[in-house]
Design an enzyme around this catalytic site. Sequence first.
Site, PDB file in Angstrom:
ATOM      1  N   LEU A   1       0.729  -0.732   0.271  1.00 36.41           N
ATOM      2  CA  LEU A   1      -0.356  -0.026   0.008  1.00 36.41           C
ATOM      3  C   LEU A   1       0.765   1.017   0.195  1.00 36.41           C
ATOM      4  CD1 LEU A   1      -2.711   1.713   0.497  1.00 36.41           C
ATOM      5  CD2 LEU A   1      -2.309   1.150   2.901  1.00 36.41           C
ATOM      6  N   GLU A   2       0.975   2.214  -0.963  1.00 33.04           N
ATOM      7  CA  GLU A   2       1.428   3.637  -0.867  1.00 33.04           C
ATOM      8  C   GLU A   2       0.567   4.247  -0.308  1.00 33.04           C
ATOM      9  OE1 GLU A   2       4.108   3.934  -4.651  1.00 33.04           O
ATOM     10  OE2 GLU A   2       1.747   4.200  -5.200  1.00 33.04           O
ATOM     11  N   VAL A   3       0.707   4.614   1.434  1.00 31.98           N
ATOM     12  CA  VAL A   3      -0.225   6.249   1.351  1.00 31.98           C
ATOM     13  C   VAL A   3       0.725   7.464   0.978  1.00 31.98           C
ATOM     14  CG1 VAL A   3      -0.032   6.970   3.491  1.00 31.98           C
ATOM     15  CG2 VAL A   3      -1.045   4.567   3.156  1.00 31.98           C
TER      16      VAL A   3
END
Length: 710
Positions: free
Chosen positions: A463-465
Amino acid sequence: MTAFTTTSENGIAIVTLDLPGEPVNKLDAGVVDEWEQLIERLRGDAAVRAIVVISGKPDNFIAGADIEAFTRLASQEEAEALSRRGQEAMQRVEQFPKPIVAAIHGPCLGAGYELALACHWRVATDSPKTQLGLPEVQLGILPGAGGCVRLPRLIGLRAALDIILAGKSERAQKALRLGMVDEVVPKSILRQVALAAADRLARDGIPKRRPPRRAVDALIEGTPVGRQLVYRMARRQVLAKTGGNYPAPLAALDVVRIALERGAPEGYRAEHERFGALAVTPVSRNLVQTFFATTALKKDDGVPAGTDVTPHRIRRLGVVGSGFMGAAIAGTAVLNAELEARLKDSELPRVGKGLKAAIGILDERLKRRRLTRSQHQRLAALLSGTADYSGFTRADLVIEAVFEDLAVKRRVLAEVEAEIRPEAIFATNTSTIPIRDIAAGARRPERVIGMHFFSPVERMPLLEVIPADRTDAGTIVSAVRFGRAMGKTVIVVHDHPGFWVNRILSPYLNEAGVLIEEGVPVELIDRAMTRWGFPVGPAALLDEIGLDVAQKASKVMHGAFGERLTPSTVVGRMLDDNRLGRKNARGFYVYHEGHKTGVDERVYRVLGVKPLEGFTPEAVQQRLVYLMLNEAALAFSEGVVRSARDGDIGALFGIGFPPFRGGPLRLMDDLGAQQVVETLERLHTAHGARFAPAPILQQMTERGERFYPD
Ligand code: 3H9
């Protein structure tokens, strides 16, 4: 340091391992020395009839040998000696004149399971936290403390190869069926059952065991010819899976074969020799670094240490857009974070479809026996739907997963902000659009953040935040922690078009199109890249992503970065022929009942190209890989990722960059900046300006710098 404490009950010594100051038990030279001194003392103690070895950690038996020690190994000889020491220690356990029983709760892995294997009886708890296995090949090594010799003798050849060659671990019930453990009990009675087993063994002797295999396995494994067949098949399977890029499983297979065909002493020799050779390979070093990078990310909240934040607890989730992504986000959140999730779409039939897809994720777990029926029911009840934002006032986090269009996303943000509480967070799931553009008109921009999930959400680990310029620290920490609760490895990346993963993927996919335009056959491109180590080639990947989605993304990237990221004409032409990829079973490949078969030869007519001969896989690999490396260097220099570690983990988990190569930044360090620049310059001359080396690489060459300071 005292890692062990001993108490005694009814003539049975209970030896508890609890490594001080460490979250898990692990075996290093100090622990092994202490253990040996301890059991030597117990050997001579006439009052002791048997030993139970148990862990003092709440949820961990032994996580294996100390992996940190591998990073300090200076030579093959040192690594070999480490393995030999482990083998000797386990042999002493096996030959100990009094029974030793392992009482296992929590992970029992690698050398931890090898210790259990050397014990005379194994009792495990039925907790989901208990997992038993030999994950060594995932670190580029093999079980080096007798596991390759003992496991096949205990559970049979095929079952053992299944575990050793894939680096698998099993839950307790399956381990019991396979014969990896002797008893499975609730945690509350582990100690008593282990004590009873020790007492029984001391009285009646150690029972003789036979592997609990099926008749057909016994028949095959019982003859040299049958076993040769098993070795050949296993070798073929390993090569098909690893493409020959990972030496450890093949070495482990050799060791298992030697141990069974020529006897245990030869097996032990082969085991420590091969362990020594593998432990100092770059493949093992890269896989070990990846293990530490992943564990470090489990504790990284995405803000500088010491930042004063009050994260929001996420108890209820709202998801806007019940399409493929939205439904999968809701289903995965319910499955892993066990919270209420409410799906919103414009019409109820769509909501219904989304709920069905979300429940499908739970159904799949039920089918694979990862969930019980009652757990499934409880989780499914956490999902609900709406066509009008009802219930959104209770949400702590709303994730928007609507159409990838700036205007649509802005409208949704405005609608959601009107419904939710001021402290609730709004996250946008976008793959390319800058978060600050989406947040531009927000009422509470400090609560707006990007969460870029990868498809399929339930399987992709990354997941890229993405915080925007005004996002506050509490929102960042909350999004990162929530991502982790969903089971993801989370990297926090800078708000730049394409963020990290799509940024470095974009030139790679474009170049695949350029190669096709030049007449390079699609099969050749895909095969060249899978041989290089990617799980699928770029054309197959485009089919998976969806050509419509890929086109949208490539337009955004072209707009942001100009000529360097000019898309090829290929994707547009495919779309003109209504080829969306796997989703409409029309792409570069033919799909038959959902299964990908060969390349669809008609695509060459659609694209107006003729597949030509004379291209080499190496030339294809070089163009595709070096464009990705160069883009990674550029993006790194712009601060898109916070560290080389994050960049490499993003590439490994988001794109399937070959793990044995460590990641694009690690690979450039291994190649040396100068060599990367020289190759890019050659490609620049031959193929055009998009290969112009990133200034940072030139600078690193001049200064002798690396992406990783170590
Ligand atoms: C082996 O055994 C070779 C032998 O065959 C032969 C020898 C001769 N070593 O993951 P977590 C640390 S090879 C060193 O967040 P979880 C980890 O880095 C080994 N450190 O916890 C982290 O440190 P920190 C085969 C280790 O509950 C902390 O413990 N074994 C080791 O999510 C907490 O870890 C494996 O490959 C280790 N072996 O998961 C198993 N294990 O707090 C590797 C953990 O400083 N370990 N640490 O960041 C795992 O898969 C998971 O850690 C485990 C727990 C499932 C055990």
